[in-house]
Write a protein that holds these residues in place. Structure first.
Motif, PDB file in Angstrom:
ATOM      1  N   MET A   1       0.826  -1.204   0.000  1.00  0.00           N
ATOM      2  CA  MET A   1       0.000   0.000   0.000  1.00  0.00           C
ATOM      3  C   MET A   1       0.862   1.256   0.000  1.00  0.00           C
ATOM      4  SD  MET A   1      -3.143   0.961   2.569  1.00  0.00           S
ATOM      5  CE  MET A   1      -4.220   2.343   2.204  1.00  0.00           C
ATOM      6  N   LEU A   2       1.951   1.234   0.736  1.00  0.00           N
ATOM      7  CA  LEU A   2       2.855   2.380   0.764  1.00  0.00           C
ATOM      8  C   LEU A   2       3.432   2.641  -0.623  1.00  0.00           C
ATOM      9  CD1 LEU A   2       4.395   4.553   2.315  1.00  0.00           C
ATOM     10  CD2 LEU A   2       6.121   2.836   2.880  1.00  0.00           C
ATOM     11  N   ALA A   3       3.812   1.571  -1.333  1.00  0.00           N
ATOM     12  CA  ALA A   3       4.348   1.734  -2.689  1.00  0.00           C
ATOM     13  C   ALA A   3       3.292   2.316  -3.629  1.00  0.00           C
ATOM     14  CB  ALA A   3       4.855   0.390  -3.211  1.00  0.00           C
ATOM     15  N   ARG A   4       2.067   1.866  -3.460  1.00  0.00           N
ATOM     16  CA  ARG A   4       0.997   2.389  -4.319  1.00  0.00           C
ATOM     17  C   ARG A   4       0.736   3.860  -4.045  1.00  0.00           C
ATOM     18  NH1 ARG A   4      -4.343   2.937  -3.476  1.00  0.00           N
ATOM     19  NH2 ARG A   4      -4.356   1.621  -1.607  1.00  0.00           N
ATOM     20  N   LEU A   5       0.725   4.245  -2.785  1.00  0.00           N
ATOM     21  CA  LEU A   5       0.496   5.640  -2.437  1.00  0.00           C
ATOM     22  C   LEU A   5       1.628   6.525  -2.956  1.00  0.00           C
ATOM     23  CD1 LEU A   5      -0.737   5.118   1.229  1.00  0.00           C
ATOM     24  CD2 LEU A   5      -2.129   5.869  -0.713  1.00  0.00           C
ATOM     25  N   ALA A   6       2.845   5.995  -2.900  1.00  0.00           N
ATOM     26  CA  ALA A   6       3.972   6.762  -3.430  1.00  0.00           C
ATOM     27  C   ALA A   6       3.828   6.954  -4.933  1.00  0.00           C
ATOM     28  CB  ALA A   6       5.286   6.054  -3.095  1.00  0.00           C
ATOM     29  N   ALA A   7       3.415   5.883  -5.633  1.00  0.00           N
ATOM     30  CA  ALA A   7       3.242   5.984  -7.085  1.00  0.00           C
ATOM     31  C   ALA A   7       2.124   6.955  -7.450  1.00  0.00           C
ATOM     32  CB  ALA A   7       2.951   4.602  -7.670  1.00  0.00           C
ATOM     33  N   GLU A   8       1.129   7.077  -6.583  1.00  0.00           N
ATOM     34  CA  GLU A   8       0.007   7.982  -6.841  1.00  0.00           C
ATOM     35  C   GLU A   8       0.276   9.404  -6.368  1.00  0.00           C
ATOM     36  OE1 GLU A   8      -3.215   6.137  -4.809  1.00  0.00           O
ATOM     37  OE2 GLU A   8      -3.443   4.503  -6.260  1.00  0.00           O
ATOM     38  N   HIS A   9       1.459   9.637  -5.773  1.00  0.00           N
ATOM     39  CA  HIS A   9       1.812  10.959  -5.223  1.00  0.00           C
ATOM     40  C   HIS A   9       0.748  11.419  -4.214  1.00  0.00           C
ATOM     41  CE1 HIS A   9       5.111  11.498  -8.110  1.00  0.00           C
ATOM     42  NE2 HIS A   9       4.288  10.962  -9.011  1.00  0.00           N
ATOM     43  N   ALA A  10       0.338  10.488  -3.362  1.00  0.00           N
ATOM     44  CA  ALA A  10      -0.730  10.756  -2.412  1.00  0.00           C
ATOM     45  C   ALA A  10      -0.247  11.636  -1.261  1.00  0.00           C
ATOM     46  CB  ALA A  10      -1.277   9.439  -1.868  1.00  0.00           C
ATOM     47  N   THR A  11      -1.185  12.361  -0.675  1.00  0.00           N
ATOM     48  CA  THR A  11      -0.932  13.183   0.506  1.00  0.00           C
ATOM     49  C   THR A  11      -1.924  12.775   1.587  1.00  0.00           C
ATOM     50  OG1 THR A  11      -0.099  15.076  -0.754  1.00  0.00           O
ATOM     51  CG2 THR A  11      -0.957  15.517   1.455  1.00  0.00           C
ATOM     52  N   GLY A  12      -1.409  12.460   2.764  1.00  0.00           N
ATOM     53  CA  GLY A  12      -2.276  12.048   3.853  1.00  0.00           C
ATOM     54  C   GLY A  12      -1.512  11.243   4.881  1.00  0.00           C
ATOM     55  N   ALA A  13      -2.249  10.499   5.707  1.00  0.00           N
ATOM     56  CA  ALA A  13      -1.667   9.725   6.804  1.00  0.00           C
ATOM     57  C   ALA A  13      -1.924   8.244   6.609  1.00  0.00           C
ATOM     58  CB  ALA A  13      -2.248  10.182   8.132  1.00  0.00           C
ATOM     59  N   LEU A  14      -0.858   7.453   6.658  1.00  0.00           N
ATOM     60  CA  LEU A  14      -0.940   5.997   6.575  1.00  0.00           C
ATOM     61  C   LEU A  14      -0.930   5.462   8.004  1.00  0.00           C
ATOM     62  CD1 LEU A  14      -0.816   3.523   4.592  1.00  0.00           C
ATOM     63  CD2 LEU A  14       1.645   3.529   4.985  1.00  0.00           C
ATOM     64  N   LEU A  15      -2.056   4.933   8.451  1.00  0.00           N
ATOM     65  CA  LEU A  15      -2.213   4.543   9.845  1.00  0.00           C
ATOM     66  C   LEU A  15      -2.116   3.033  10.013  1.00  0.00           C
ATOM     67  CD1 LEU A  15      -4.444   7.013   9.158  1.00  0.00           C
ATOM     68  CD2 LEU A  15      -4.686   6.883  11.623  1.00  0.00           C
ATOM     69  N   ARG A  16      -1.332   2.635  11.012  1.00  0.00           N
ATOM     70  CA  ARG A  16      -1.263   1.241  11.426  1.00  0.00           C
ATOM     71  C   ARG A  16      -1.328   1.193  12.946  1.00  0.00           C
ATOM     72  NH1 ARG A  16       2.903  -2.573   8.915  1.00  0.00           N
ATOM     73  NH2 ARG A  16       1.090  -3.943   8.830  1.00  0.00           N
ATOM     74  N   ASP A  17      -1.483  -0.001  13.492  1.00  0.00           N
ATOM     75  CA  ASP A  17      -1.643  -0.116  14.943  1.00  0.00           C
ATOM     76  C   ASP A  17      -0.427   0.388  15.709  1.00  0.00           C
ATOM     77  OD1 ASP A  17      -4.100  -1.184  14.500  1.00  0.00           O
ATOM     78  OD2 ASP A  17      -3.557  -3.256  14.946  1.00  0.00           O
ATOM     79  N   HIS A  18       0.764   0.259  15.130  1.00  0.00           N
ATOM     80  CA  HIS A  18       1.994   0.601  15.850  1.00  0.00           C
ATOM     81  C   HIS A  18       2.596   1.934  15.421  1.00  0.00           C
ATOM     82  CE1 HIS A  18       2.713  -3.962  16.707  1.00  0.00           C
ATOM     83  NE2 HIS A  18       1.681  -3.467  17.343  1.00  0.00           N
ATOM     84  N   GLY A  19       1.889   2.710  14.599  1.00  0.00           N
ATOM     85  CA  GLY A  19       2.436   4.005  14.214  1.00  0.00           C
ATOM     86  C   GLY A  19       1.783   4.563  12.970  1.00  0.00           C
ATOM     87  N   THR A  20       2.196   5.765  12.591  1.00  0.00           N
ATOM     88  CA  THR A  20       1.606   6.483  11.467  1.00  0.00           C
ATOM     89  C   THR A  20       2.698   7.124  10.632  1.00  0.00           C
ATOM     90  OG1 THR A  20      -0.362   6.992  12.780  1.00  0.00           O
ATOM     91  CG2 THR A  20      -0.007   8.313  10.808  1.00  0.00           C
ATOM     92  N   LEU A  21       2.551   7.031   9.315  1.00  0.00           N
ATOM     93  CA  LEU A  21       3.424   7.716   8.378  1.00  0.00           C
ATOM     94  C   LEU A  21       2.630   8.819   7.680  1.00  0.00           C
ATOM     95  CD1 LEU A  21       5.223   5.213   8.862  1.00  0.00           C
ATOM     96  CD2 LEU A  21       5.752   5.208   6.428  1.00  0.00           C
ATOM     97  N   TYR A  22       3.234   9.988   7.551  1.00  0.00           N
ATOM     98  CA  TYR A  22       2.596  11.119   6.884  1.00  0.00           C
ATOM     99  C   TYR A  22       3.278  11.337   5.534  1.00  0.00           C
ATOM    100  CZ  TYR A  22       0.437  12.077  11.387  1.00  0.00           C
ATOM    101  OH  TYR A  22      -0.286  11.974  12.553  1.00  0.00           O
ATOM    102  N   LEU A  23       2.471  11.413   4.508  1.00  0.00           N
ATOM    103  CA  LEU A  23       2.987  11.556   3.148  1.00  0.00           C
ATOM    104  C   LEU A  23       2.550  12.889   2.543  1.00  0.00           C
ATOM    105  CD1 LEU A  23       2.762   8.363   3.679  1.00  0.00           C
ATOM    106  CD2 LEU A  23       2.795   8.162   1.197  1.00  0.00           C
ATOM    107  N   THR A  24       3.431  13.449   1.732  1.00  0.00           N
ATOM    108  CA  THR A  24       3.124  14.617   0.918  1.00  0.00           C
ATOM    109  C   THR A  24       3.624  14.349  -0.487  1.00  0.00           C
ATOM    110  OG1 THR A  24       3.263  16.153   2.793  1.00  0.00           O
ATOM    111  CG2 THR A  24       3.490  17.092   0.586  1.00  0.00           C
ATOM    112  N   ASP A  25       2.717  14.362  -1.437  1.00  0.00           N
ATOM    113  CA  ASP A  25       3.071  14.059  -2.831  1.00  0.00           C
ATOM    114  C   ASP A  25       3.798  12.725  -2.949  1.00  0.00           C
ATOM    115  OD1 ASP A  25       1.898  16.405  -3.774  1.00  0.00           O
ATOM    116  OD2 ASP A  25       3.738  17.560  -3.485  1.00  0.00           O
ATOM    117  N   GLY A  26       3.396  11.754  -2.140  1.00  0.00           N
ATOM    118  CA  GLY A  26       3.964  10.415  -2.225  1.00  0.00           C
ATOM    119  C   GLY A  26       5.253  10.213  -1.461  1.00  0.00           C
ATOM    120  N   GLN A  27       5.795  11.256  -0.844  1.00  0.00           N
ATOM    121  CA  GLN A  27       7.020  11.119  -0.055  1.00  0.00           C
ATOM    122  C   GLN A  27       6.691  11.166   1.432  1.00  0.00           C
ATOM    123  OE1 GLN A  27       9.621  14.264  -1.830  1.00  0.00           O
ATOM    124  NE2 GLN A  27      10.932  12.524  -2.348  1.00  0.00           N
ATOM    125  N   VAL A  28       7.484  10.448   2.220  1.00  0.00           N
ATOM    126  CA  VAL A  28       7.279  10.419   3.664  1.00  0.00           C
ATOM    127  C   VAL A  28       7.909  11.670   4.272  1.00  0.00           C
ATOM    128  CG1 VAL A  28       7.646   9.117   5.787  1.00  0.00           C
ATOM    129  CG2 VAL A  28       7.335   7.898   3.628  1.00  0.00           C
TER     130      VAL A  28
END
Length: 241
Positions: A1-28
């Motif tokens: 899912m992270l690879a797909r979001l990067a390819a889509e240049h997505a902006t938002g928060a990737l949430l999991r039980d043990h932490g969160t990654l914040y993306l802007t234009d597909g970069q963390v």
């Protein structure tokens, strides 16, 4: 899912039980995890808690806390960048850990810190894998990462950095607790704890009980024999009398 979001240049928060990654234009651009001390902990000696609170109050709503800290002279640009990268990789290690639960993505969510030094999703994933392999090479028993650290008798010379960890090993504090007290990244403390375990300087968690011995096939076949089952029921009935 992270690879797909990067390819889509997505902006938002990737949430999991043990932490969160914040993306802007597909970069963390930021990561946080309950097990990883945040920037406020890692920079405690350089920036008091009051400085963090002021920066959050004045620039948090605009998502420019990092920029505010630099522009106000509280931190040098390079100092913030290095600390931020350390916190990002530290938290990402826990957020992307195997078995960290389901993954969800919330589009458009931004972190109050704001972009400091974006990192490609590929680099983040590769670094997380490298760190897991490093820990396994030092001491291939990951359960020690979550248990309280307790000293053990050992004559092995201990380097200063690991002695700082050992001094706080009271049998109650976990590696994450010790990392927060020392103001160090959690992953670096896990490295120290696994090295101490390999040197015999800390007690390792008790092994889980061994599984019961396998039942021989001839015994298994007997238990399936209707005549044997009948004899067993008769025996139980006689003992009940």
């Amino acid at each position: 899912m992270l690879a797909r979001l990067a390819a889509e240049h997505a902006t938002g928060a990737l949430l999991r039980d043990h932490g969160t990654l914040y993306l802007t234009d597909g970069q963390v651009v930021h990561a946080e995890a309950p097990a990883a001390p945040g920037l406020d902990v890692l920079l405690t000696r350089r920036l008091p808690r009051e400085g963090w609170q002021e920066a959050f109050d004045r620039a948090g709503a605009a998502g420019r806390v990092g920029r505010f800290l630099v522009d106000s002279g509280r931190l040098a640009d390079g100092e913030l960048e290095l600390a931020h990268l350390g916190a990002l990789f530290d938290a990402a290690y826990f957020a992307l850990a195997p078995g960290s639960g389901p993954t969800r993505f919330r589009h458009g969510v931004a972190h109050w810190m704001g972009p400091v030094r974006p990192v490609s999703a590929h680099v983040v994933a590769r670094e997380c894998l490298r760190r897991r392999e490093l820990l396994d090479a030092l001491w291939p028993h990951p359960q020690i990462d979550n248990f309280p650290v307790e000293r053990a008798s050992s004559d092995t010379p201990i380097p200063r950095r690991q002695r700082d960890v050992l001094d706080l090993a009271d049998g109650l504090r976990t590696p994450v607790d010790i990392a927060r007290l020392l103001g160090r990244p959690a992953f670096h403390t896990l490295i120290d704890v696994r090295r101490l375990a390999a040197a015999g300087a800390v007690r390792t968690p008790r092994d889980t009980p061994p599984p019961p011995p396998a039942v021989p096939q001839w015994v298994a076949r007997m238990s399936e024999d209707p005549d044997v089952a009948l004899l067993r029921r008769l025996r139980d009935a006689l003992e009940a009398l």
